[in-house]
Design a protein around this motif. Structure first.
Motif, PDB file in Angstrom:
ATOM      1  N   PHE A  20      -0.862  -8.109  -7.097  1.00 31.92           N
ATOM      2  CA  PHE A  20       0.360  -7.430  -7.551  1.00 31.92           C
ATOM      3  C   PHE A  20       1.039  -6.150  -6.739  1.00 31.92           C
ATOM      4  O   PHE A  20       2.098  -5.948  -6.534  1.00 31.92           O
ATOM      5  N   THR A  21      -0.006  -5.236  -6.765  1.00 31.91           N
ATOM      6  CA  THR A  21       0.328  -3.951  -5.893  1.00 31.91           C
ATOM      7  C   THR A  21       0.731  -4.367  -4.275  1.00 31.91           C
ATOM      8  O   THR A  21       1.767  -3.755  -3.893  1.00 31.91           O
ATOM      9  N   GLU A  22       0.069  -5.108  -3.838  1.00 36.79           N
ATOM     10  CA  GLU A  22       0.369  -5.537  -2.403  1.00 36.79           C
ATOM     11  C   GLU A  22       1.661  -6.316  -2.345  1.00 36.79           C
ATOM     12  O   GLU A  22       2.526  -5.840  -1.397  1.00 36.79           O
ATOM     13  N   THR A  23       1.852  -7.501  -3.159  1.00 31.98           N
ATOM     14  CA  THR A  23       2.860  -8.135  -3.024  1.00 31.98           C
ATOM     15  C   THR A  23       4.272  -7.807  -3.620  1.00 31.98           C
ATOM     16  O   THR A  23       5.433  -7.850  -2.888  1.00 31.98           O
ATOM     17  N   THR A  24       4.013  -7.493  -4.966  1.00 34.52           N
ATOM     18  CA  THR A  24       5.172  -6.907  -5.885  1.00 34.52           C
ATOM     19  C   THR A  24       5.729  -5.624  -5.813  1.00 34.52           C
ATOM     20  O   THR A  24       6.880  -5.318  -5.403  1.00 34.52           O
ATOM     21  N   GLY A  27       5.246  -4.893  -1.331  1.00 31.36           N
ATOM     22  CA  GLY A  27       5.703  -6.076  -0.543  1.00 31.36           C
ATOM     23  C   GLY A  27       7.411  -6.271  -0.895  1.00 31.36           C
ATOM     24  O   GLY A  27       7.963  -6.769  -0.134  1.00 31.36           O
ATOM     25  N   ASP A  28       7.545  -6.066  -2.119  1.00 32.18           N
ATOM     26  CA  ASP A  28       8.857  -6.286  -2.670  1.00 32.18           C
ATOM     27  C   ASP A  28       9.886  -4.891  -2.911  1.00 32.18           C
ATOM     28  O   ASP A  28      10.725  -4.430  -2.189  1.00 32.18           O
ATOM     29  N   LEU A  29       9.302  -4.515  -3.993  1.00 34.16           N
ATOM     30  CA  LEU A  29      10.058  -3.242  -4.540  1.00 34.16           C
ATOM     31  C   LEU A  29      10.258  -2.197  -3.578  1.00 34.16           C
ATOM     32  O   LEU A  29      11.440  -1.703  -3.217  1.00 34.16           O
ATOM     33  N   TRP A  30       9.022  -1.775  -2.856  1.00 34.23           N
ATOM     34  CA  TRP A  30       9.370  -0.499  -1.540  1.00 34.23           C
ATOM     35  C   TRP A  30      10.234  -1.105  -0.528  1.00 34.23           C
ATOM     36  O   TRP A  30      10.615  -0.221   0.435  1.00 34.23           O
ATOM     37  N   GLN A  31      10.470  -2.558  -0.451  1.00 36.71           N
ATOM     38  CA  GLN A  31      11.084  -2.806   0.722  1.00 36.71           C
ATOM     39  C   GLN A  31      12.567  -3.282   0.451  1.00 36.71           C
ATOM     40  O   GLN A  31      13.254  -3.463   1.637  1.00 36.71           O
ATOM     41  N   ARG A  32      12.845  -2.937  -0.784  1.00 36.78           N
ATOM     42  CA  ARG A  32      14.548  -3.177  -0.901  1.00 36.78           C
ATOM     43  C   ARG A  32      15.420  -2.239  -0.139  1.00 36.78           C
ATOM     44  O   ARG A  32      14.771  -0.982   0.144  1.00 36.78           O
TER      45      ARG A  32
END
Length: 102
Positions: A20-24, A27-32
């Motif tokens: 979850f740390t890596e993907t969500t 990988g997702d939240l920080w990339q918005r």
């Protein structure tokens, strides 16, 4: 004394949390695109100081520097927070900041 987890040790202890740390999270939240990485780092280090999460703060300070924050920026964040979350929290946060010799 509690062990400080890194990416590898977290994966061994809690593989799903590491995933979850890596993907969500990263990988997702920080990339918005709605916030820059620099802004996200400002928010994150502020939240960690507010919650007195200094073990995580050390890693996020380094990450914030990679995202464009300077030592001076981070000191200013901690100084500003002193008036909102308390002097002891701000001073303790400063202890985690390793300012490079000039």
């Amino acid at each position: 004394m509690a062990q400080h987890l890194n990416k590898d040790s977290l994966a061994k202890i809690a593989p799903k949390l590491a995933e979850f740390t890596e993907t969500t999270l990263f990988g997702d939240l920080w990339q918005r695109k709605e916030l820059s990485l620099r802004e996200r780092s400002l928010i994150t280090i502020s939240a960690l100081v507010t919650m007195n999460k200094y073990a995580q703060l050390q890693w996020h300070i380094q990450f914030a520097k990679e995202n464009g924050l300077t030592d001076e920026d981070i000191v200013e964040v901690f100084t500003h927070l002193a008036f909102y979350v308390g002097w002891p929290s701000a001073v303790t946060a400063l202890e985690t900041l390793k300012i490079e010799d000039e």
